[in-house]
Enzyme design. Structure first.
Site, short mmCIF file in Angstrom:
data_model
loop_
_atom_site.label_atom_id
_atom_site.label_comp_id
_atom_site.label_asym_id
_atom_site.label_seq_id
_atom_site.Cartn_x
_atom_site.Cartn_y
_atom_site.Cartn_z
N HIS A 96 0.84 -1.20 0.00
CA HIS A 96 0.00 0.00 0.00
C HIS A 96 0.87 1.25 0.00
O HIS A 96 0.68 2.17 -0.81
CB HIS A 96 -0.92 -0.01 1.23
N GLU A 97 1.85 1.30 0.91
CA GLU A 97 2.71 2.48 1.01
C GLU A 97 3.60 2.61 -0.23
O GLU A 97 3.86 3.73 -0.70
CB GLU A 97 3.56 2.40 2.28
N HIS A 140 1.81 4.34 -2.93
CA HIS A 140 1.85 5.80 -2.81
C HIS A 140 3.10 6.36 -3.50
O HIS A 140 3.06 7.41 -4.13
CB HIS A 140 1.87 6.21 -1.33
N GLU A 179 -5.94 7.20 -0.71
CA GLU A 179 -5.96 5.98 0.09
C GLU A 179 -6.69 4.85 -0.64
O GLU A 179 -6.22 3.70 -0.64
CB GLU A 179 -6.63 6.26 1.44
#
Length: 298
Positions: free
Chosen positions: A143-144, A147, A221
């Site tokens: 997930h990070e 980003h 997100e």
């Protein structure tokens, strides 16, 4: 269907637009303050300071975010498993491996920062490492890393500095009113008008900054959840991680209003007990919505 990182160019444009809007906004405030105080040096200072702040936001906002969180860089020797997971994900994503930072907090959470993939960093709390298993940790890191690939990190990290500065500026303006400023308001026919404009801008400024923060965070997100699930090919890992993080009651002491949008999940646990209308101003979509969206990808 758009590619995994098809939104990165849009995020880069948004970053430059935000910095430009910040320049214009601060120069405009400087002009109004210079009229209120009868001193054009304020306008010159506003121009120079806005340029300096934009420059600092671009180059140093990641260091500010890491410092505010109390994050410390960890070496490969001290956290080989963490680096191994992140390296494998980075290879799969075609990205450089970010530096890893540890935040000495018991609450499980994480965030990514940096101006580009070559200067990226991912910070995870000590609680995240302790409370998540390998597949869950992999889901969070994916997930990070998404980003980073989506170029969210520059936009969201710049917002930390700009939102914090605008809030301080509004606070300074209101304090200056009580300390007998606006020396020319009695002599200048336009003094009252400029005073009203100054008050209005100072009220609107932190609200606008917060709305920008919320809009950026909520969209990014959901996208990072989907991108991370595609990267690991195992959405259940991130789903399980989100469930554990949302159920954990430990507050994140180092979180602030300016940095809340950076974190994987809302760091303010007490929002769950707030009225529904206050939840409209949280920086993250509800965990339930994020999990439901991830289940649709399975």
């Amino acid at each position: 269907m758009p590619s995994l990182y098809s939104y990165r160019d849009s995020n880069i444009r948004r970053t430059y637009f935000l910095l430009t809007a910040f320049l214009i906004f601060i120069i405009g405030l400087g002009f109004i303050f210079s009229q209120l105080y009868g001193n054009y040096l304020i306008l010159i200072f506003a121009v120079l300071f806005s340029v300096l702040m934009s420059f600092a936001s671009y180059w140093y906002s990641d260091k500010v975010a890491l410092a505010v969180a109390g994050a410390k860089e960890v070496s490969r020797e001290k956290s080989p498993d963490l680096y191994r997971i992140l390296e494998n994900l980075s290879i799969a994503a075609g990205l450089p491996t970010p530096k890893i930072y540890i935040v000495p907090e018991a609450a499980p959470n994480a965030f990514a920062t940096g101006r580009d993939p070559e200067h990226a960093a991912i910070a995870v709390t000590a609680g995240l490492i302790q409370k998540l298993d390998k597949t869950e940790l992999e889901g969070v890191l994916a997930h990070e890393l998404s980003h980073v690939g989506n170029r969210d990190i520059l936009l969201s990290t710049v917002v930390v500095v700009l939102v914090g500065f605008v809030s301080l500026l509004a606070n300074w303006f209101f304090q200056s009113m009580f300390w007998g400023g606006f020396r020319n308001r009695e002599n200048n026919n336009n003094g009252g008008l400029f005073l009203l404009i100054g008050i209005a801008l100072s009220v609107i400024a932190p609200i606008s900054a917060t709305l920008i923060q919320l809009a950026i965070s909520r969209k990014r997100e959901m996208l990072a959840d989907a991108s991370g699930a595609l990267l690991t090919r195992y959405p259940e890992g991130l789903i399980s991680a989100l469930e554990k993080i949302s159920a954990d009651p430990t507050p994140l002491k180092g979180a602030t209003e300016a940095t809340a949008h950076l974190w994987l999940a809302d760091p303010f646990k007490n929002r769950k007990r707030e009225p529904w209308y206050q939840k409209l101003f949280t920086t993250h979509p509800p965990i339930e919505e994020r999990i439901a969206a991830l289940r649709r990808t399975m």
